[in-house]
Design an enzyme around this catalytic site. Sequence first.
Site, PDB file in Angstrom:
ATOM      1  N   ARG A 105       6.105   3.437 -24.115  1.00 29.05           N
ATOM      2  CA  ARG A 105       6.552   2.338 -25.000  1.00 29.05           C
ATOM      3  C   ARG A 105       6.702   1.037 -24.209  1.00 29.05           C
ATOM      4  NH1 ARG A 105      11.773   2.746 -28.731  1.00 29.05           N
ATOM      5  NH2 ARG A 105      12.796   3.326 -26.790  1.00 29.05           N
TER       6      ARG A 105
ATOM      7  N   ARG B  52      25.201   6.595 -36.599  1.00 26.48           N
ATOM      8  CA  ARG B  52      24.723   7.554 -35.604  1.00 26.48           C
ATOM      9  C   ARG B  52      25.731   8.667 -35.361  1.00 26.48           C
ATOM     10  NH1 ARG B  52      21.019   4.351 -32.543  1.00 26.48           N
ATOM     11  NH2 ARG B  52      20.060   5.517 -30.871  1.00 26.48           N
TER      12      ARG B  52
ATOM     13  N   ARG C 279      19.355  11.268 -24.253  1.00 30.87           N
ATOM     14  CA  ARG C 279      19.487  10.655 -25.585  1.00 30.87           C
ATOM     15  C   ARG C 279      19.145  11.659 -26.682  1.00 30.87           C
ATOM     16  NH1 ARG C 279      15.520   5.937 -24.653  1.00 30.87           N
ATOM     17  NH2 ARG C 279      15.761   5.506 -26.868  1.00 30.87           N
TER      18      ARG C 279
ATOM     19  N   LYS D  81      11.351   4.793 -35.714  1.00 31.45           N
ATOM     20  CA  LYS D  81      12.188   4.017 -36.662  1.00 31.45           C
ATOM     21  C   LYS D  81      11.861   2.521 -36.577  1.00 31.45           C
ATOM     22  CE  LYS D  81      16.087   5.421 -34.826  1.00 31.45           C
ATOM     23  NZ  LYS D  81      15.527   6.206 -33.686  1.00 31.45           N
TER      24      LYS D  81
ATOM     25  N   ARG E 112      11.811  -0.479 -21.520  1.00 30.74           N
ATOM     26  CA  ARG E 112      13.275  -0.359 -21.607  1.00 30.74           C
ATOM     27  C   ARG E 112      13.814   0.515 -20.480  1.00 30.74           C
ATOM     28  NH1 ARG E 112      14.765   0.904 -27.832  1.00 30.74           N
ATOM     29  NH2 ARG E 112      16.176   2.339 -26.779  1.00 30.74           N
TER      30      ARG E 112
HETATM   31  P1  AP5 Z   1       9.836   3.313 -31.869  1.00 29.75           P
HETATM   32  O1  AP5 Z   1       9.422   2.828 -33.229  1.00 29.75           O
HETATM   33  O2  AP5 Z   1      10.223   2.315 -30.830  1.00 29.75           O
HETATM   34  O3  AP5 Z   1      10.956   4.454 -32.014  1.00 29.75           O
HETATM   35  P2  AP5 Z   1      12.497   4.357 -32.426  1.00 29.75           P
HETATM   36  O4  AP5 Z   1      12.758   5.531 -33.306  1.00 29.75           O
HETATM   37  O5  AP5 Z   1      12.833   2.996 -32.950  1.00 29.75           O
HETATM   38  O6  AP5 Z   1      13.117   4.610 -30.984  1.00 29.75           O
HETATM   39  P3  AP5 Z   1      14.366   3.959 -30.217  1.00 29.75           P
HETATM   40  O7  AP5 Z   1      14.240   4.466 -28.787  1.00 29.75           O
HETATM   41  O8  AP5 Z   1      14.399   2.481 -30.400  1.00 29.75           O
HETATM   42  O9  AP5 Z   1      15.512   4.637 -30.896  1.00 29.75           O
HETATM   43  P4  AP5 Z   1      16.916   4.841 -30.338  1.00 29.75           P
HETATM   44  O10 AP5 Z   1      17.558   5.335 -31.562  1.00 29.75           O
HETATM   45  O11 AP5 Z   1      17.071   5.717 -29.167  1.00 29.75           O
HETATM   46  O12 AP5 Z   1      17.283   3.433 -29.696  1.00 29.75           O
HETATM   47  P5  AP5 Z   1      18.285   2.300 -30.144  1.00 29.75           P
HETATM   48  O13 AP5 Z   1      17.695   1.031 -29.719  1.00 29.75           O
HETATM   49  O14 AP5 Z   1      18.703   2.475 -31.561  1.00 29.75           O
HETATM   50  O15 AP5 Z   1       8.622   4.234 -31.326  1.00 29.75           O
HETATM   51  C1  AP5 Z   1       8.678   4.795 -30.032  1.00 29.75           C
HETATM   52  C2  AP5 Z   1       7.300   4.703 -29.347  1.00 29.75           C
HETATM   53  O16 AP5 Z   1       6.377   5.547 -30.048  1.00 29.75           O
HETATM   54  C3  AP5 Z   1       6.680   3.287 -29.387  1.00 29.75           C
HETATM   55  O17 AP5 Z   1       5.991   3.057 -28.195  1.00 29.75           O
HETATM   56  C4  AP5 Z   1       5.710   3.335 -30.592  1.00 29.75           C
HETATM   57  O18 AP5 Z   1       4.617   2.436 -30.429  1.00 29.75           O
HETATM   58  C5  AP5 Z   1       5.270   4.796 -30.556  1.00 29.75           C
HETATM   59  N1  AP5 Z   1       4.985   5.338 -31.894  1.00 29.75           N
HETATM   60  C6  AP5 Z   1       5.634   5.068 -33.060  1.00 29.75           C
HETATM   61  N2  AP5 Z   1       5.077   5.770 -34.086  1.00 29.75           N
HETATM   62  C7  AP5 Z   1       4.061   6.510 -33.509  1.00 29.75           C
HETATM   63  C8  AP5 Z   1       3.119   7.446 -34.039  1.00 29.75           C
HETATM   64  N3  AP5 Z   1       3.105   7.774 -35.329  1.00 29.75           N
HETATM   65  N4  AP5 Z   1       2.259   8.026 -33.179  1.00 29.75           N
HETATM   66  C9  AP5 Z   1       2.271   7.701 -31.847  1.00 29.75           C
HETATM   67  N5  AP5 Z   1       3.119   6.829 -31.295  1.00 29.75           N
HETATM   68  C10 AP5 Z   1       4.015   6.242 -32.123  1.00 29.75           C
HETATM   69  O19 AP5 Z   1      19.572   2.658 -29.261  1.00 29.75           O
HETATM   70  C11 AP5 Z   1      19.624   2.459 -27.866  1.00 29.75           C
HETATM   71  C12 AP5 Z   1      21.032   2.750 -27.352  1.00 29.75           C
HETATM   72  O20 AP5 Z   1      21.976   1.816 -27.949  1.00 29.75           O
HETATM   73  C13 AP5 Z   1      21.606   4.131 -27.683  1.00 29.75           C
HETATM   74  O21 AP5 Z   1      21.203   5.098 -26.753  1.00 29.75           O
HETATM   75  C14 AP5 Z   1      23.128   3.849 -27.654  1.00 29.75           C
HETATM   76  O22 AP5 Z   1      23.616   3.795 -26.335  1.00 29.75           O
HETATM   77  C15 AP5 Z   1      23.227   2.452 -28.253  1.00 29.75           C
HETATM   78  N6  AP5 Z   1      23.430   2.456 -29.713  1.00 29.75           N
HETATM   79  C16 AP5 Z   1      22.578   1.930 -30.651  1.00 29.75           C
HETATM   80  N7  AP5 Z   1      23.056   2.117 -31.888  1.00 29.75           N
HETATM   81  C17 AP5 Z   1      24.236   2.771 -31.745  1.00 29.75           C
HETATM   82  C18 AP5 Z   1      25.200   3.258 -32.666  1.00 29.75           C
HETATM   83  N8  AP5 Z   1      25.014   3.132 -33.998  1.00 29.75           N
HETATM   84  N9  AP5 Z   1      26.284   3.895 -32.186  1.00 29.75           N
HETATM   85  C19 AP5 Z   1      26.488   4.033 -30.848  1.00 29.75           C
HETATM   86  N10 AP5 Z   1      25.608   3.605 -29.915  1.00 29.75           N
HETATM   87  C20 AP5 Z   1      24.498   2.971 -30.363  1.00 29.75           C
END
Ligand code: AP5
Length: 217
Positions: A123, A88, A167, A13, A156
């Site tokens: 990552r 979410r 997760r 994402k 991270r």
């Molecule tokens: P990346 O693009 O970083 O993936 P992402 O989908 O953004 O992953 P996140 O881990 O950031 O998502 P998340 O939803 O768990 O975390 P968030 O910060 O929202 O890609 C991942 C890796 O793969 C990278 O290294 C990239 O280079 C590689 N990659 C990408 N595309 C590729 C491809 N095609 N091929 C190969 N490699 C590839 O949330 C973190 C925490 O915050 C949650 O756990 C929760 O505690 C809290 N939180 C956040 N939002 C909320 C909410 N709305 N409600 C409640 N809690 C929340």
Amino acid sequence: MRIILLGAPGAGKGTQAQFITEKFGIPQISTGDMLRAAVKAGTPLGLQAKGIMEAGKLVSDDLIIALVKERIAEADCANGFLFDGFPRTIPQAQALLDADVHIDHVLEIAVDDEEIVKRLSGRRVHEGSGRVYHVVYNPPKSEGVDDVTGEALVQRSDDTEATVRKRLAVYHEQTAPLVGFYRELEVRSPEAAPKYSKVMGVGSMDEIRDKVIEALS
Ligand code: AP5
């Protein structure tokens, strides 16, 4: 253009958000990045969120909804925005409907769990900007440093295998049902329902970018 990017942790994402925001000239609203900034700054929100995030659980709906409402009232959101990591849960999606925040498009990026576990262990992120790299699939120009600022990249704390699996379980239980929520809305209240599309998130980042842009255009 108001877009929701839906997908499991590590589905790509944040990576695709960089292309979408550039293409459509809209800001990225990542609740994860906002929470991490609050943790780093040691704000009351950050103090509440820290342990929850490290355990791979979700921060409470009330806190997140208040944070997002405040953010979308800012001037740069006047022409649209991209939600990354929000909503979410069903209560978060319902809060948008209740506040009459119309969404144009929900785009799901689908990737298998085992591929995600591999991706997240490699990552690296630039904390200041949220720019995302991968040690093998998308390495920075110089090892360990951000291409733009030259600052150090970090891993991270929630990217350990055990926390990633937690997760993923939370995603399947609480976030994946949003697909059904928006599908049902199309039937119940078509005028309020966003367009829903799904792209498979496996392949090169450029291939996925093309599929994502095509789905949104
Ligand atoms: P990346 O693009 O970083 O993936 P992402 O989908 O953004 O992953 P996140 O881990 O950031 O998502 P998340 O939803 O768990 O975390 P968030 O910060 O929202 O890609 C991942 C890796 O793969 C990278 O290294 C990239 O280079 C590689 N990659 C990408 N595309 C590729 C491809 N095609 N091929 C190969 N490699 C590839 O949330 C973190 C925490 O915050 C949650 O756990 C929760 O505690 C809290 N939180 C956040 N939002 C909320 C909410 N709305 N409600 C409640 N809690 C929340």
